[in-house]
Design a protein around this motif. Sequence first.
Motif, PDB file in Angstrom:
ATOM      1  N   MET A 262       0.824  -1.201   0.000  1.00 53.61           N
ATOM      2  CA  MET A 262       0.000   0.000   0.000  1.00 53.61           C
ATOM      3  C   MET A 262       0.863   1.258   0.000  1.00 53.61           C
ATOM      4  O   MET A 262       0.547   2.251  -0.674  1.00 53.61           O
ATOM      5  CB  MET A 262      -0.921  -0.001   1.214  1.00 53.61           C
ATOM      6  CG  MET A 262      -1.911   1.162   1.249  1.00 53.61           C
ATOM      7  SD  MET A 262      -3.126   1.092  -0.090  1.00 53.61           S
ATOM      8  CE  MET A 262      -4.151  -0.267   0.507  1.00 53.61           C
ATOM      9  N   LEU A 263       1.974   1.232   0.721  1.00 51.08           N
ATOM     10  CA  LEU A 263       2.888   2.382   0.731  1.00 51.08           C
ATOM     11  C   LEU A 263       3.534   2.578  -0.636  1.00 51.08           C
ATOM     12  O   LEU A 263       3.791   3.714  -1.046  1.00 51.08           O
ATOM     13  CB  LEU A 263       3.957   2.192   1.810  1.00 51.08           C
ATOM     14  CG  LEU A 263       3.487   2.329   3.262  1.00 51.08           C
ATOM     15  CD1 LEU A 263       4.610   1.953   4.228  1.00 51.08           C
ATOM     16  CD2 LEU A 263       3.007   3.752   3.546  1.00 51.08           C
ATOM     17  N   ARG A 264       3.821   1.497  -1.333  1.00 51.86           N
ATOM     18  CA  ARG A 264       4.348   1.607  -2.694  1.00 51.86           C
ATOM     19  C   ARG A 264       3.333   2.290  -3.604  1.00 51.86           C
ATOM     20  O   ARG A 264       3.697   3.149  -4.415  1.00 51.86           O
ATOM     21  CB  ARG A 264       4.689   0.215  -3.244  1.00 51.86           C
ATOM     22  CG  ARG A 264       5.999  -0.368  -2.762  1.00 51.86           C
ATOM     23  CD  ARG A 264       6.190  -1.782  -3.315  1.00 51.86           C
ATOM     24  NE  ARG A 264       6.066  -1.810  -4.758  1.00 51.86           N
ATOM     25  CZ  ARG A 264       7.084  -1.601  -5.611  1.00 51.86           C
ATOM     26  NH1 ARG A 264       8.289  -1.340  -5.148  1.00 51.86           N
ATOM     27  NH2 ARG A 264       6.894  -1.668  -6.919  1.00 51.86           N
ATOM     28  N   VAL A 265       2.059   1.911  -3.469  1.00 53.74           N
ATOM     29  CA  VAL A 265       1.015   2.533  -4.277  1.00 53.74           C
ATOM     30  C   VAL A 265       0.905   4.019  -3.947  1.00 53.74           C
ATOM     31  O   VAL A 265       0.834   4.867  -4.843  1.00 53.74           O
ATOM     32  CB  VAL A 265      -0.337   1.829  -4.048  1.00 53.74           C
ATOM     33  CG1 VAL A 265      -1.461   2.573  -4.764  1.00 53.74           C
ATOM     34  CG2 VAL A 265      -0.273   0.391  -4.545  1.00 53.74           C
ATOM     35  N   ALA A 266       0.895   4.345  -2.641  1.00 53.61           N
ATOM     36  CA  ALA A 266       0.783   5.747  -2.226  1.00 53.61           C
ATOM     37  C   ALA A 266       1.950   6.570  -2.757  1.00 53.61           C
ATOM     38  O   ALA A 266       1.779   7.702  -3.220  1.00 53.61           O
ATOM     39  CB  ALA A 266       0.714   5.840  -0.704  1.00 53.61           C
ATOM     40  N   SER A 267       3.146   5.997  -2.708  1.00 50.99           N
ATOM     41  CA  SER A 267       4.323   6.699  -3.214  1.00 50.99           C
ATOM     42  C   SER A 267       4.240   6.890  -4.727  1.00 50.99           C
ATOM     43  O   SER A 267       4.601   7.949  -5.258  1.00 50.99           O
ATOM     44  CB  SER A 267       5.591   5.920  -2.847  1.00 50.99           C
ATOM     45  OG  SER A 267       6.741   6.516  -3.407  1.00 50.99           O
ATOM     46  N   GLY A 268       3.729   5.877  -5.429  1.00 56.89           N
ATOM     47  CA  GLY A 268       3.652   5.953  -6.890  1.00 56.89           C
ATOM     48  C   GLY A 268       2.684   7.001  -7.396  1.00 56.89           C
ATOM     49  O   GLY A 268       2.849   7.513  -8.509  1.00 56.89           O
ATOM     50  N   VAL A 269       1.648   7.324  -6.605  1.00 54.37           N
ATOM     51  CA  VAL A 269       0.668   8.325  -7.025  1.00 54.37           C
ATOM     52  C   VAL A 269       0.831   9.635  -6.254  1.00 54.37           C
ATOM     53  O   VAL A 269      -0.012  10.529  -6.357  1.00 54.37           O
ATOM     54  CB  VAL A 269      -0.778   7.795  -6.863  1.00 54.37           C
ATOM     55  CG1 VAL A 269      -1.013   6.614  -7.784  1.00 54.37           C
ATOM     56  CG2 VAL A 269      -1.080   7.429  -5.426  1.00 54.37           C
ATOM     57  N   SER A 270       1.906   9.755  -5.472  1.00 55.03           N
ATOM     58  CA  SER A 270       2.248  10.999  -4.749  1.00 55.03           C
ATOM     59  C   SER A 270       1.152  11.441  -3.792  1.00 55.03           C
ATOM     60  O   SER A 270       0.831  12.625  -3.696  1.00 55.03           O
ATOM     61  CB  SER A 270       2.559  12.130  -5.750  1.00 55.03           C
ATOM     62  OG  SER A 270       3.588  11.763  -6.628  1.00 55.03           O
TER      63      SER A 270
END
Length: 311
Positions: A262-270
């Motif tokens: 989930m943190l990877r997703v959040a980072s990918g969409v800023s």
Amino acid sequence: GWNTLSGGGSSQYDAYTNRSYMNSYLSFKYNSDPIARNIISAYTFYTFGGGFQISQPDERSQDEFDSWSDANNFVNFQRKIIQEKYLFGNSPVLLYPLTWPEGLTKKPAGESPQERPTEAKDFRYIPDARINGIVRDAGDYTKIECFNIDGIGLVAPCDVIQFTVEPLGTAVRGCSILTPVLADLVMLNKFAESRFYLNLTRSRLPVIRRTLSQTAGARNQAALSSLPKPGSILRIGTGEEIEFPSLNVDAGNAYDDYRLIMLRVASGVSLPEYLVSQDASNSNYSSTLIAESPAHNLFRSFQRVFSRNLD
């Protein structure tokens, strides 16, 4: 597919991969993946809010514009443009009347008009998937000769406004906000599905009944073929044992793995984690304010870009 760097010809591939396939896949993700839908909704809401206020030079002009806006549902039009810009990377708008007649299959001789010769009287949104190709200038690949739009034909560049998200290189159309995290969203769905089946397996109650002093035929006859009914009392004879063994399936750290994705997703969409997952349990008030600051500036920059294009 790649854009040809030598110039000339047309381009069916912009920024990422085949647009037709990608648009279909993004539509599927938006309608079937709650995380993907929430990301697009968050971007749309924090950029759009209650709608852009367009001011006119005098009161009469403002009243005329407000009446026109209500009659043409202009607020919902703005929201649709922003939403599809983030989802597909591009929201094309046609300005009418068109400079060239509809149905053209060959570009008229001479320069392609980059600015409209007359003021636009109307506009129409078209899906990005309807752009079949973009013809580039043979001498300047960054310059557009015309758009090939399904059902309309060749359209002059001055008749098309594109609201895009970060086009790469010489690409004209941008890529979706979801593009960097599509693989992670698939991984997240698979992880959640695997976790569901794991818990389903762990919730099963195995029963072992041992009959130690009977013959093989008697043991087979006394064997349990199904779980006892709720509330029933099992009578155990001499030499019998009943066990409820544990499946020994441990998944205590599964949540940490899920949050990492989930943190990877959040980072990918800023975006801050809580805006992606709608779960603020991992933050407090002060950390939430700090996490909001970069996203707040990001949305303000999108608002400025959109408002300039809208003018």
